[in-house]
Design an enzyme around this catalytic site. Structure first.
Site, PDB file in Angstrom:
ATOM      1  N   CYS A 101     -26.806 -24.661  24.436  1.00 21.94           N
ATOM      2  CA  CYS A 101     -28.091 -23.912  23.682  1.00 21.94           C
ATOM      3  C   CYS A 101     -29.302 -25.010  23.854  1.00 21.94           C
ATOM      4  CB  CYS A 101     -27.974 -23.460  22.375  1.00 21.94           C
ATOM      5  SG  CYS A 101     -27.334 -24.793  21.373  1.00 21.94           S
ATOM      6  N   LYS A 142     -14.275 -17.203  12.254  1.00 21.66           N
ATOM      7  CA  LYS A 142     -13.970 -16.079  13.452  1.00 21.66           C
ATOM      8  C   LYS A 142     -14.434 -16.909  14.545  1.00 21.66           C
ATOM      9  CE  LYS A 142     -15.283 -13.216  15.848  1.00 21.66           C
ATOM     10  NZ  LYS A 142     -14.978 -13.301  17.308  1.00 21.66           N
ATOM     11  N   GLU A 152     -33.095 -16.943  28.430  1.00 20.70           N
ATOM     12  CA  GLU A 152     -32.003 -17.699  28.432  1.00 20.70           C
ATOM     13  C   GLU A 152     -30.994 -17.352  29.504  1.00 20.70           C
ATOM     14  OE1 GLU A 152     -29.294 -18.084  25.002  1.00 20.70           O
ATOM     15  OE2 GLU A 152     -29.535 -20.299  24.927  1.00 20.70           O
TER      16      GLU A 152
END
Ligand code: NAD
Length: 478
Positions: free
Chosen positions: A282, A173, A382
């Site tokens: 990330c 997905k 973040e």
């Protein structure tokens, strides 16, 4: 430039099937804010069909030979290589990274991870004798692969390649924002001739389809990369069926520059690395830690890099930075710039709004904040945009303390002339990875984080082992 809309289908049991839902979802090109393609919106019934196909395929695929898998991987790599420009175009269209970067880095990650898995298939031992006991490493089963949009090919390949090499079957997905490259990836797998049901792809919304996969009783493992919030939801949904969950979540990586280092290169490289992929990585080194007495020097260099970064159309070869991936991301980044200014950080470059000359597209200004305090939100949360926070430290101990004072623990960076000293600091960082002196990523090394950056490891042998169960057979040697 748009993507072939006839591809608005799901790939289930070895065939492209028309979706049940007649509606299609527009994939928005973040550079133009216009539709770049249409994709199918999957349903829970289609998830069930894909999982059922993967379950059926598992019995034969899990016992396929190394030679069979190796041959299929070889053909998939050949297809990915041949279609790398198409893949790169899809990546630039769906999430906005500059085409040259998409071509040379983003798209090549597919070949990279499939190549690593191919190497491991040749050498990895799936059994180990321990006295009279034999320990077998067996594929865990049907795996749900849920991926984000920031490195769409990389994150797909770094999960699918080891899963298939291990003998697992997968239902993928991809992120709602970036399904186009995933469709091409699926076509490469199809062309290679993997048996029906081994690889399945359903496009559509994460909350519904992701949750259906995470809670599905016939899914043995979920491999997830994305936001901490969605990662937590995956773990909650997976808990009642006690499936394995691997999570690759956020980060706020510190780049510690030691006092012996010449800043001309180190600050420039650290700043450019923070801005790469519009800051949507990330492991981006978003906190630059410099000795307090060298703050001014760091500011001058980082400011220059920000001003020299050319933000613009991903398909213009002059652009070194494209837009961020979506309106949601644009708004989030603007919010954090506002927060940084309100918190009293020194805005050295960039700031609110689009760069000059750009009135459309989710373009943000490469932004540098200096004299940032470790307790400020821009130093702790973040942001996922091209926003660098330069923080001063008093001593090495202080630098290590600031670096570790985070809920995240994905990566760390140490830049120093004295390698011995850099190694000592690397050992003290509570992070899954550390890069010394700008060392490049290593596809055979484990990738993943401590603390709220996730659970489990991807890439290389460690990535393969995530998809394996361990069986001990006592008395095997009589
Ligand atoms: P997200 O976490 O919502 O999406 C990642 C993937 O998870 C997508 O495929 C999405 O469809 C799916 N998903 C969403 N909700 C789910 C659920 N409940 N169950 C299962 N799957 C689900 O990411 P986003 O909303 O696109 O981005 C939000 C923030 O996440 C970003 O601002 C960024 O900070 C962070 N992010 C981090 C990474 C990373 O690599 N660590 C990647 C992408 C986004």
């Amino acid at each position: 430039m748009t993507f072939d809309t006839t591809k608005a289908k799901h790939f289930i049991n070895g065939a492209w099937v028309n979706p049940r839902n007649e509606k299609r979802r527009e994939v928005i090109n973040p550079a133009t804010e216009e539709a770049a393609g249409l994709v199918a919106i999957g349903t829970v019934e289609e998830i069930d069909e894909a999982v059922s196909a993967a379950r059926k395929a598992f019995s034969a695929w899990s016992v396929s030979t190394r030679e069979e898998r190796t041959a299929l991987f070889g053909r998939a790599i050949e297809a990915l290589q041949r279609r790398s420009e198409e893949l790169a175009r899809a990546v630039s269209l769906e999430m906005g990274s500059p085409y040259e970067f998409s071509k040379n880095v983003q798209a090549m990650c597919g070949v990279w991870h499939m190549g690593v898995a191919l190497e491991l298939l040749k050498t990895y031992s799936f059994e180990e004798k321990m006295g009279t006991t034999m320990v077998f490493k067996e594929p865990i089963g049907v795996c749900a692969v849920i991926t984000p949009w920031n490195w769409p090919v990389n994150q797909l390949a770094c999960k699918v390649a080891p899963a298939l090499a291990a003998g697992c079957t997968v239902v993928v997905k991809p992120a709602d924002i970036s399904p186009l490259s995933a469709i091409i990836f699926a076509e490469c797998i199809e062309e290679a001739g993997f048996p029906p049901g081994v690889f399945n792809l359903i496009t559509g919304p994460g909350a519904v389809l992701g949750s259906a996969l995470s809670s599905h009783p016939d899914v043995d493992m979920v491999s997830f990369t994305g936001s901490t919030a969605a990662g937590i939801q995956v773990a909650l949904d997976a808990a009642p069926t006690v499936k394995r969950v691997s999570q690759e979540l956020g980060g706020k990586s510190a780049n510690i520059l030691l006092d012996d280092e010449s800043f001309a290169d180190a600050v420039a490289a650290g700043t450019a690395s923070c801005f790469s992929n519009s800051g949507q990585t990330c492991v981006a080194p978003t906190r630059m830690l410099v000795p307090e007495h060298r703050m001014a020097e760091a500011i001058t260099i980082a400011e220059r890099v920000a001003l020299e970064t050319i933000v613009g159309d991903p398909f213009d070869s002059m652009s070194s930075m494209g837009p961020v991936a979506s309106k949601k991301q644009f708004d989030a980044v603007q919010r954090y710039i506002q927060i940084g200014m309100e918190e009293g950080a020194e805005l050295v470059a960039g700031g609110l709004g689009r760069p000059e000359g750009l009135s459309r597209g989710f373009y943000v200004k490469p932004t540098v904040f200096a004299n940032v305090l470790p307790e400020m939100r821009i130093a702790r949360e973040e942001i996922f945009g091209p926003i660098l926070a330069i923080i001063g430290y008093k001593s090495e101990d202080h630098a290590v303390h600031i670096a570790n004072d985070s809920v995240f623990g994905l990566s760390g960076y140490v830049t120093a002339k004295n390698l011995t000293q850099a190694r000592v600091i690397a050992k003290r960082l509570r992070t899954g990875m550390v890069h010394l002196n700008g060392a490049a990523p290593d596809p055979f090394a484990p990738f993943g984080g401590y603390k709220q950056s996730g659970n489990g490891r991807e890439w290389g042998r460690f990535g393969l082992e995530e998809f394996l169960e361990t069986k001990a057979v006592m008395g095997y040697e009589g």
